[in-house]
Scaffold this motif. Structure first.
Motif, PDB file in Angstrom:
ATOM      1  N   VAL A 110      10.975   5.634  -8.739  1.00  0.00           N
ATOM      2  CA  VAL A 110      11.160   6.813  -7.895  1.00  0.00           C
ATOM      3  C   VAL A 110       9.968   7.724  -8.126  1.00  0.00           C
ATOM      4  O   VAL A 110       9.425   7.795  -9.225  1.00  0.00           O
ATOM      5  N   GLY A 111       9.573   8.391  -7.079  1.00  0.00           N
ATOM      6  CA  GLY A 111       8.431   9.293  -7.202  1.00  0.00           C
ATOM      7  C   GLY A 111       8.595  10.521  -6.334  1.00  0.00           C
ATOM      8  O   GLY A 111       9.416  10.546  -5.415  1.00  0.00           O
ATOM      9  N   ASN A 112       7.782  11.545  -6.629  1.00  0.00           N
ATOM     10  CA  ASN A 112       7.819  12.774  -5.839  1.00  0.00           C
ATOM     11  C   ASN A 112       6.451  13.101  -5.244  1.00  0.00           C
ATOM     12  O   ASN A 112       6.216  14.221  -4.810  1.00  0.00           O
ATOM     13  N   GLY A 113       5.553  12.145  -5.227  1.00  0.00           N
ATOM     14  CA  GLY A 113       4.212  12.371  -4.720  1.00  0.00           C
ATOM     15  C   GLY A 113       3.228  12.713  -5.825  1.00  0.00           C
ATOM     16  O   GLY A 113       2.020  12.587  -5.647  1.00  0.00           O
ATOM     17  N   THR A 114       3.724  13.167  -6.962  1.00  0.00           N
ATOM     18  CA  THR A 114       2.882  13.505  -8.106  1.00  0.00           C
ATOM     19  C   THR A 114       3.199  12.604  -9.289  1.00  0.00           C
ATOM     20  O   THR A 114       2.295  12.027  -9.884  1.00  0.00           O
ATOM     21  N   GLY A 156      12.918   6.465  -4.105  1.00  0.00           N
ATOM     22  CA  GLY A 156      12.320   5.146  -4.217  1.00  0.00           C
ATOM     23  C   GLY A 156      13.277   4.087  -3.723  1.00  0.00           C
ATOM     24  O   GLY A 156      14.348   4.389  -3.193  1.00  0.00           O
ATOM     25  N   THR A 157      12.886   2.836  -3.923  1.00  0.00           N
ATOM     26  CA  THR A 157      13.701   1.711  -3.454  1.00  0.00           C
ATOM     27  C   THR A 157      13.683   0.577  -4.479  1.00  0.00           C
ATOM     28  O   THR A 157      12.894   0.598  -5.426  1.00  0.00           O
ATOM     29  N   TYR A 158      14.542  -0.384  -4.237  1.00  0.00           N
ATOM     30  CA  TYR A 158      14.583  -1.623  -5.008  1.00  0.00           C
ATOM     31  C   TYR A 158      15.180  -2.686  -4.097  1.00  0.00           C
ATOM     32  O   TYR A 158      15.722  -2.374  -3.036  1.00  0.00           O
ATOM     33  N   ASP A 159      15.069  -3.941  -4.489  1.00  0.00           N
ATOM     34  CA  ASP A 159      15.564  -5.041  -3.665  1.00  0.00           C
ATOM     35  C   ASP A 159      16.845  -5.641  -4.234  1.00  0.00           C
ATOM     36  O   ASP A 159      16.999  -5.745  -5.452  1.00  0.00           O
ATOM     37  N   VAL A 160      17.719  -6.061  -3.330  1.00  0.00           N
ATOM     38  CA  VAL A 160      18.950  -6.765  -3.684  1.00  0.00           C
ATOM     39  C   VAL A 160      19.006  -8.021  -2.822  1.00  0.00           C
ATOM     40  O   VAL A 160      18.769  -7.957  -1.612  1.00  0.00           O
ATOM     41  N   THR A 161      19.318  -9.157  -3.441  1.00  0.00           N
ATOM     42  CA  THR A 161      19.401 -10.423  -2.722  1.00  0.00           C
ATOM     43  C   THR A 161      20.707 -11.122  -3.081  1.00  0.00           C
ATOM     44  O   THR A 161      21.091 -11.159  -4.247  1.00  0.00           O
TER      45      THR A 161
END
Length: 165
Positions: A110-114, A156-161
């Motif tokens: 996860v990020g906030n641009g900084t 942010g994101t993450y993957d699920v399969t």
């Protein structure tokens, strides 16, 4: 002598082997089957998210852990603030009734641009579709906070399969 020749000729006919049909080939009918199953489909539940909540951090960092029930705990130099609402993410699966499936999740950030913070995910490793071909599961995770991150909202994101076993 005529009797002897006739007897010899008759015995030659009786003792000769019978001619059989050729036996070097044979044919039989086989059988084949096929089964088509409904494709497995993964859906992210609307408005659900792996939410690590609202917290403060000092310079030494720590972690925020969200379990599969959505309960959050802090450790180290990280403190969840009062009223923080942590939550596990939620998914539904549809497919062929009563079939089992595997679940894999990736890590993310996860990020906030900084600033950026990394997290790992925690999910069941498998599930089984019910008699109607449906299932649901949650994903929790552990957010690693280095310490000293700037204030703000981080996304942010993450993957699920999912895959049939």
């Amino acid at each position: 002598m005529k009797k002897l020749i006739l007897l010899a000729a008759a015995s030659a006919v009786v003792s000769a082997p019978a001619m059989a049909a050729p036996g070097d080939t044979s044919t039989a009918q086989g059988s084949a089957t096929a089964e088509v199953v409904a494709p497995i489909t993964l859906t992210h539940v609307t408005n659900a998210a792996l939410d690590f909540g609202t917290f403060t951090t000092g310079d030494n960092g720590g972690t925020v852990v969200v379990d599969l029930a959505g309960d959050g705990t802090d450790s180290g130099d990280v403190t969840l603030i009062g009223g923080s609402a942590e939550a596990a993410d939620a998914f539904t699966v549809a497919g062929d009734a009563s079939r089992s499936f595997s679940i894999t999740t990736s890590a993310g950030s996860v990020g906030n641009g900084t600033d950026t913070m990394n997290f790992t995910t925690n999910a069941p490793t498998d599930g089984t579709l019910n008699g109607s071909g449906a299932a649901a599961f949650s994903v929790g995770g552990t957010l690693t906070v280095a310490g000293g991150e700037s204030a703000g909202v981080y996304t942010g994101t993450y993957d699920v399969t999912v895959a049939y076993n």
